[in-house]
Design a protein around this motif. Structure first.
Motif, short mmCIF file in Angstrom:
data_model
loop_
_atom_site.label_atom_id
_atom_site.label_comp_id
_atom_site.label_asym_id
_atom_site.label_seq_id
_atom_site.Cartn_x
_atom_site.Cartn_y
_atom_site.Cartn_z
N LYS A 154 0.82 -1.20 0.00
CA LYS A 154 0.00 0.00 0.00
C LYS A 154 0.86 1.25 0.00
CE LYS A 154 -4.08 1.93 2.26
NZ LYS A 154 -5.07 1.75 3.37
N GLU A 155 1.93 1.24 0.78
CA GLU A 155 2.84 2.39 0.81
C GLU A 155 3.48 2.62 -0.55
OE1 GLU A 155 4.16 2.12 5.53
OE2 GLU A 155 5.39 1.17 3.97
N ALA A 156 3.71 1.54 -1.31
CA ALA A 156 4.32 1.67 -2.64
C ALA A 156 3.30 2.04 -3.71
CB ALA A 156 5.00 0.35 -3.02
N GLY A 157 2.01 1.99 -3.38
CA GLY A 157 0.98 2.29 -4.37
C GLY A 157 0.66 1.13 -5.27
N ILE A 158 1.04 -0.09 -4.86
CA ILE A 158 0.81 -1.29 -5.66
C ILE A 158 -0.55 -1.89 -5.29
CG2 ILE A 158 1.61 -3.65 -6.12
CD1 ILE A 158 4.46 -2.64 -5.55
N PRO A 159 -1.42 -2.16 -6.25
CA PRO A 159 -2.71 -2.78 -5.93
C PRO A 159 -2.50 -4.22 -5.44
CG PRO A 159 -2.42 -2.64 -8.30
CD PRO A 159 -1.27 -1.88 -7.69
N PHE A 160 -3.30 -4.61 -4.46
CA PHE A 160 -3.11 -5.95 -3.91
C PHE A 160 -4.40 -6.47 -3.31
CE2 PHE A 160 -2.54 -3.00 -0.46
CZ PHE A 160 -3.08 -3.62 0.66
N THR A 161 -4.48 -7.79 -3.26
CA THR A 161 -5.56 -8.50 -2.59
C THR A 161 -4.94 -9.52 -1.65
OG1 THR A 161 -7.07 -8.26 -4.47
CG2 THR A 161 -7.55 -10.03 -2.90
N ILE A 162 -5.49 -9.63 -0.46
CA ILE A 162 -5.03 -10.63 0.50
C ILE A 162 -6.12 -11.68 0.63
CG2 ILE A 162 -4.28 -11.10 2.86
CD1 ILE A 162 -3.40 -8.19 3.07
N VAL A 163 -5.75 -12.93 0.43
CA VAL A 163 -6.70 -14.04 0.58
C VAL A 163 -6.41 -14.73 1.91
CG1 VAL A 163 -7.52 -16.21 -0.38
CG2 VAL A 163 -6.86 -14.34 -1.91
N GLU A 164 -7.43 -14.82 2.76
CA GLU A 164 -7.26 -15.37 4.10
C GLU A 164 -8.31 -16.44 4.37
OE1 GLU A 164 -6.63 -16.70 7.56
OE2 GLU A 164 -5.15 -15.27 6.77
N LYS A 165 -7.86 -17.62 4.80
CA LYS A 165 -8.77 -18.74 5.02
C LYS A 165 -9.64 -18.57 6.25
CE LYS A 165 -5.72 -21.88 7.66
NZ LYS A 165 -4.65 -20.92 7.97
N ASN A 166 -9.17 -17.79 7.21
CA ASN A 166 -9.92 -17.58 8.45
C ASN A 166 -10.88 -16.40 8.33
OD1 ASN A 166 -8.66 -19.71 9.93
ND2 ASN A 166 -6.85 -18.42 10.20
N ALA A 167 -11.68 -16.22 9.38
CA ALA A 167 -12.65 -15.13 9.40
C ALA A 167 -12.05 -13.85 9.95
CB ALA A 167 -13.86 -15.54 10.24
N GLU A 168 -10.77 -13.87 10.30
CA GLU A 168 -10.13 -12.72 10.92
C GLU A 168 -8.65 -12.72 10.59
OE1 GLU A 168 -9.64 -9.64 11.95
OE2 GLU A 168 -11.53 -9.89 13.06
N VAL A 169 -8.02 -11.55 10.70
CA VAL A 169 -6.58 -11.47 10.51
C VAL A 169 -5.90 -12.01 11.77
CG1 VAL A 169 -6.83 -9.46 9.03
CG2 VAL A 169 -6.38 -9.13 11.46
N GLY A 170 -4.59 -12.20 11.69
CA GLY A 170 -3.84 -12.62 12.88
C GLY A 170 -3.08 -13.91 12.73
#
Length: 642
Positions: A154-170
């Protein structure tokens, strides 16, 4: 000042005195406070706060700090910024040793004296600003490393998506919710360097506190809107025609979708796929049976007969808690862990400690610096094998044998009244051969309880009602808990990765995962791994430090692609192979590489596939910026239409 007097008194009483002295230089400009004649002396396993100072020196330092802090709170300006030479002197002082010169830039960066985040990516040039939107990245996993990746992208201005198997980060701090789950790095060190927390409630943070920290960081940086929760990755396949990765995902409703990205960052970690032991009859047991990483909160242990299989890091933490409720707790042990005396492992921090970090400029930085230095190389030299050592398989060098004696004595003090138990608490393998656990006495105290039994006879089978051991004893249980670790050496096992020519990464690895700097593999362009092969640390440093180095390097690779108008970047085979040969040779000289040691650090081939065998400074140096000569850089690929 009257409002602060009581807090200041308590803060100075609790202060880490060498860090206090260094911070005083910033307030007073008096560099004599950190002179060679005033260097502290530390006990690696003892209380290092007072620096070995005499009562008189302690009182003198606290009074000087009191006067300077009161003046600062009354509006007195800071002294002029110390020179580089003075800061180097301060570093040696807080370390209590002459820091090798090649460590200086590495440690100076960690200090962040200017307040500027040195690892923040700089994509401010016109060329990079124009290129960033054309480098979409897919991140797999929203744990510590996935969150970090999202922040930097995000700081670099690069578009991204994060795929997470759980219902929450961490990540692991969301999944592991067993009783007394906590970190074994000091709290002030187990945090992002750019997101310090001055209000840690414990010296070693428990799981709920760490989960809240990572959730808070994700919220602060606006990452949640980039995360696809409860979504699993099934396959990542590189499309050579478009030089993009096609990633097939499935959401919680079963909907399958294919996402496209120029690059993929795998941040799934090593310690999240539970390993269950291959014991005959394991599935026959009729009562509740579960792995500690899949803790059953609906199971009540009160009045129950409970079996715990395994004595690794997780069991070490939850056994004392389960023992409080169970009618009978039986712990099945193959090998005991080495215990590192840590008196404050369960101790809360005082409000006064946080007050000093908040109100005395630079104290927090120097305190974190001390923690960082003490774990930078830690007992690294003591776990290196001496090829001339002939003192037996219980140690790998004279220094290792000395450490063995120290820790054996510390364990002995706790169990001197139980000689029949003590003989099962001293490991036969050398110190460093397996993960050493922080100990404040709770583990052995739990094993000494009248309702707890330690069994060392191997398990031969599990029945519908309990466990049978090699000595022919059959024990019935109501609950079985597996504290048997994770499938750590089976890297990225939860999804398929197909590179050039459709080659599948796990088939290429054939059970022996390897990657250049733990991050890149030949034939898999634009695919990066965090906490990959040979990036685990045993006795030195924090894994967050490693992840910060890795993410900076990955952003550097993306920057290299942008600067060269490249569509693909992949490590050269010869570079990859030379690096791994060097790692293997070094791991063979460490305690964990000893042929007398079996552990999760070694894969099924017997190779150490987990651990980094060098000092931390070497990984920092290697990951500062990618060397273009290490890569095959492809620029003649048709870019797919938007």
């Amino acid at each position: 000042m009257t409002d602060h007097k009581a807090e200041l008194d308590q803060a100075l009483a609790d202060a880490h005195l060498p860090a206090l002295a260094a911070a005083l230089v910033h307030l007073t400009g008096d560099a004599s406070l950190v002179g060679r004649d005033r260097w502290p002396m530390y006990d690696f396993f003892g209380d290092s706060k007072i620096g070995g100072y005499s009562p008189g020196r302690q009182a003198e330092l606290r009074e000087a700090a009191r006067a300077a802090i009161e003046a600062h709170l009354a509006g007195a300006p800071l002294a002029p910024q110390p020179s580089f030479e003075t800061v180097r002197q301060m570093m040696d002082f807080v370390a209590g040793a002459e820091i090798p010169e090649h460590y200086a830039p590495f440690l100076m960066e960690e200090l962040q004296m200017s307040g500027v985040d040195p690892k923040r990516p700089d994509w401010s040039s016109a060329k990079l600003k124009a290129a960033a939107p054309k480098l979409p990245v897919l991140v797999i996993g929203a744990g510590m490393s996935g969150i970090l990746s999202g922040i930097r992208l995000k700081e670099a201005g690069i578009p991204f998506t994060i795929v997470e198997k759980n219902a929450e980060v961490g990540g692991t701090w969301f999944e592991n919710q067993y009783p007394d789950c906590r970190v074994d790095n000091p709290s002030h060190l187990y945090s992002y360097s750019f997101e310090p927390n001055h209000e840690w409630p414990n010296h070693f943070s428990p799981q709920p506190v760490l989960l809240a920290y990572f959730q808070g960081v994700a919220r602060k940086h606006g990452l949640r809107e980039h995360v696809r929760f409860e979504t699993t990755v099934e396959e990542a396949a590189f499309d050579e025609g478009s030089a993009t990765w096609k990633v097939r995902v499935r959401d919680k409703a079963g909907k399958v979708e294919t996402l496209s990205a120029r690059a993929v960052i795998s941040a799934v970690g090593q310690l999240n796929q539970p390993r269950l032991p291959d014991i005959p009859g394991r599935d026959d047991f009729k009562g509740p049976a579960f792995h500690s990483a899949r803790w059953r909160k609906d199971v009540d242990f009160k009045g129950k007969r409970v079996a715990v299989i395994g004595t690794g890091a997780s069991a070490f933490q939850f056994v004392p808690e389960v023992a409080k409720d169970a009618a009978q707790l039986t712990v099945f042990q193959r090998t005991p862990p080495w215990l590192a005396p840590t008196p404050d492992y369960h101790e809360p921090t005082s409000a006064a400690e946080g007050w000093l970090i908040e109100h005395m400029p630079f104290y927090g930085k120097w305190y974190r610096f001390w923690l960082f230095w003490m774990l930078t190389d830690g007992i690294y030299e003591a776990v290196k094998a001496d090829p001339e050592w002939n003192g037996g398989p219980g140690a790998v060098s004279a220094a290792n044998a000395m450490m063995r004696e120290m820790l054996t004595a510390a364990i002995g003090v706790q169990a001197q009244d139980r000689p029949e138990l003590l003989k099962h608490l001293i490991p036969e393998y050398p110190l460093g051969g397996k993960r050493m656990l922080r100990d404040d006495g709770l583990w052995i105290a739990a094993l000494k309880r009248p309702n707890v039994e330690l069994v060392t006879s191997p398990i031969t089978k599990i029945t519908e009602t309990g466990v049978v051991t090699g000595d022919g004893t059959s024990r019935d249980f109501d609950v079985i808990i597996y504290g048997t670790g994770f499938t750590a050496s089976q890297f990225l096992r939860t999804y398929q990765i197909k590179g050039r020519g459709g080659r599948e990464l796990h088939e290429v690895w054939a059970g022996d995962a390897r990657a250049y700097l733990g991050m890149t593999t030949p034939g898999f362009p634009n695919f990066f791994i965090i906490y990959g092969p040979n990036t685990n640390i045993v006795v030195n440093g924090s894994i967050i430090f490693f992840s910060e180095c890795s993410v900076r390097y990955i952003l550097g690779c993306l920057k290299l692609m942008a600067e060269t108008d490249a569509q693909t970047l992949e490590v050269r085979q010869d570079v990859h192979d030379a690096f791994n040969a060097k790692v293997d040779a070094a791991n063979a000289t460490m305690a964990w590489g000893s042929p007398h040691v079996t552990s999760w650090y070694k894969n099924d081939t017997g190779r150490v596939s987990q651990n980094w065998p060098f000092p931390l400074v070497d990984y920092w140096s290697a990951t500062l910026t990618p060397n273009p000569a290490d890569f095959l850089i492809g620029t003649k690929v048709t870019v797919p239409a938007e």
